[in-house]
Every structure is written in structure tokens, then in C-alpha cells.
Design a protein around this motif. Sequence first.
Motif, mmCIF file in Angstrom:
data_model
loop_
_atom_site.group_PDB
_atom_site.id
_atom_site.type_symbol
_atom_site.label_atom_id
_atom_site.label_comp_id
_atom_site.label_asym_id
_atom_site.label_seq_id
_atom_site.Cartn_x
_atom_site.Cartn_y
_atom_site.Cartn_z
ATOM 1 N N GLU A 154 0.828 -1.203 0.000
ATOM 2 C CA GLU A 154 0.000 0.000 0.000
ATOM 3 C C GLU A 154 0.867 1.261 0.000
ATOM 4 O O GLU A 154 0.509 2.268 -0.615
ATOM 5 N N VAL A 155 2.006 1.206 0.679
ATOM 6 C CA VAL A 155 2.941 2.333 0.636
ATOM 7 C C VAL A 155 3.436 2.539 -0.796
ATOM 8 O O VAL A 155 3.543 3.660 -1.281
ATOM 9 N N ALA A 156 3.714 1.422 -1.495
ATOM 10 C CA ALA A 156 4.152 1.516 -2.888
ATOM 11 C C ALA A 156 3.052 2.115 -3.767
ATOM 12 O O ALA A 156 3.327 2.953 -4.643
ATOM 13 N N GLU A 157 1.811 1.702 -3.550
ATOM 14 C CA GLU A 157 0.699 2.261 -4.317
ATOM 15 C C GLU A 157 0.536 3.755 -4.044
ATOM 16 O O GLU A 157 0.269 4.547 -4.961
ATOM 17 N N GLU A 158 0.697 4.142 -2.787
ATOM 18 C CA GLU A 158 0.607 5.552 -2.433
ATOM 19 C C GLU A 158 1.689 6.360 -3.143
ATOM 20 O O GLU A 158 1.430 7.451 -3.666
ATOM 21 N N MET A 159 2.889 5.814 -3.191
ATOM 22 C CA MET A 159 3.988 6.515 -3.861
ATOM 23 C C MET A 159 3.729 6.619 -5.358
ATOM 24 O O MET A 159 4.043 7.650 -5.987
ATOM 25 N N LYS A 174 15.356 7.412 -5.936
ATOM 26 C CA LYS A 174 15.957 8.730 -6.062
ATOM 27 C C LYS A 174 15.970 9.123 -7.528
ATOM 28 O O LYS A 174 16.049 8.275 -8.429
ATOM 29 N N GLY A 175 15.843 10.410 -7.750
ATOM 30 C CA GLY A 175 15.833 10.917 -9.109
ATOM 31 C C GLY A 175 15.542 12.395 -9.104
ATOM 32 O O GLY A 175 15.562 13.046 -8.061
ATOM 33 N N MET A 223 11.281 5.659 -11.922
ATOM 34 C CA MET A 223 10.924 5.373 -10.535
ATOM 35 C C MET A 223 9.614 4.597 -10.457
ATOM 36 O O MET A 223 9.463 3.689 -9.615
ATOM 37 N N LEU A 224 8.672 4.905 -11.322
ATOM 38 C CA LEU A 224 7.433 4.114 -11.374
ATOM 39 C C LEU A 224 7.730 2.669 -11.777
ATOM 40 O O LEU A 224 7.137 1.725 -11.236
#
Length: 289
Positions: free
Chosen positions: A227-232, A258-259, A268-269
Amino acid sequence: MKYEGTVYRPPSEAYSLIVQVTVGCSHNSCTFCNMYIDKKFRIRKKEEVLADFQEAYDYYGKNIRRIFLADGDALIVKTDDLLDILGFIHEKFPHAERVTSYGTPKDILRKSEEELKALSSAGLDMVYMGAESGDDVTLNAINKGVRSDEIIEAGKKLKRCGIKASITLISGIGGRKRKTEHAIESARLVSEINPEYVGFLTLMLDPATEIYRQIREGEMELLKPDEVAEEMKLFLTHVDSPGTVFRSNHASNYIALKGTLNEDIPSMLHQLEIAEQNSLYRSEYYRSL
């Protein structure tokens, strides 16, 4: 050098000379924060601060390259005193690359533009501002004491006055109920400020904090790594802040990213997709180190 209590600094100030201008944080009421709960806030006397810098000079000479003014909100100090401190720093450490501090949105808004421009001219290069979220419901829930429009105005004000802005956000701070709003509104906040830097931490729990009690008693649901990944991903697909240096590689983060926005958003996605597909998340053990 005199230090009171545990001293905190941003990750990028790991090799900086750190001098406490204040002790603790004047707000010290955020539900997630345990950094200054053992301290009673006070502004140190200017003479004490200058004595610490003199001692650093006596020991290191002019070989100091970075300086961080601690604790939680050095900008609450009177501008004239800050100017004297910055002048002393310039005299003793003329080769210092930068001087930075934390600054709360309210501290920034209290200063006039003339004051901030004077601080910039005197050598205050960058202010780290903890936004935590761009979602007003979340900001109210964590008792941040400030609205998103105030955070945006504070960030823009820093930039107008020649001081770089480094904005901190926290993944998962809105819990499961506000995951979408936290991500999208945080993207809006960053897009409007277009800061030089933005960094994400991920919520860590300490038993001494109010948010720990809320989660333990079921008032708030903690996000899982997926869920943290989805939020990001939501944040990255909604943010528009060209040239902002982006970091989400703190020890607390499940995935190190980072970018530079916006050019590195696709990569990053893609990294987030791979992490989700293969459950490539930092373990709780390593997040706690």
C-alpha cells in the motif's frame, strides 16, 4: 560544545557541524513525532551559541564545510540574533559551502520577506520544512498546527527570498483511509511550491507517540508495504515539479528511490512496479536500524 538531549538532523547533514540554536521544538505536539518529547523548548542565548562556534573553530580551524543550525525550528530566533550568528559563521568559516536549518511553516510566515532576504544574504542557504502531508484532513489529524495553503505559502516565500526549500513528506501518515488523498494532495503541494528538494520518509512507530496509541486501538490503520508503494505511485503520477531533486531512500523507506522530477518519474514508477511484483521491500528489521 554543549548539547542538550538527543540531537536530530536531516540525512544530508550527516557530516555537518551541528550547533543548537534552540533546544527542542516550540510546537512539539505532532502525533507521530518523538524527537523532542524529552526536552522543554527554549531559545539558547546568542552568547552560548557563539561560544560553541568559537570552540568548533578552535578545534577544527576553518575546515568546516557544512553547518546545520539545530534543533527543531531555528527560524523562531529573532532575526537580528540570527544575523549575528550567521555573521560570526562567515567570519570563522569563510569556506563553508552552506548553512542550513529546520524551519516550521509558521516560523517562515512570521518572518517578513525583508528579514528572510537578509538571512539569505547573510548565508542561510536552505531550510528543511516538514510538511508531512498536503492533505488538510491528515494535517489536522496529526496535529501539525498548520494548513496546506500555509505550507505552500511558506515554501514559496522561502524561494522568493533566495533560500532553497527542502520539503519532507511521510508515506503512510494518513493511514489507510486517507492513502489516496494524502498522495494526491501531497503531489499538489509539491507542484505548487516546486522546491529544490523533496524527501519522503515512511511512518515509523514509537510507543511514546500518540499515533502509536491510535493504531494500537484501531483508530487508524497502518499501511502495508504494497500500500505504501501504491501511495507513492499515486504521488509520482500526480506531481508536476520540474527540476526538484527527489529522494525516498531513508532507512525508514520500504523502497529506495531517487531521481529528479519530472524526468525520472517513469524510471521510478518502473522500479515500484518491479518491487511490487517481487515483494522487494526493506525488512522491518533493517527499517528499525
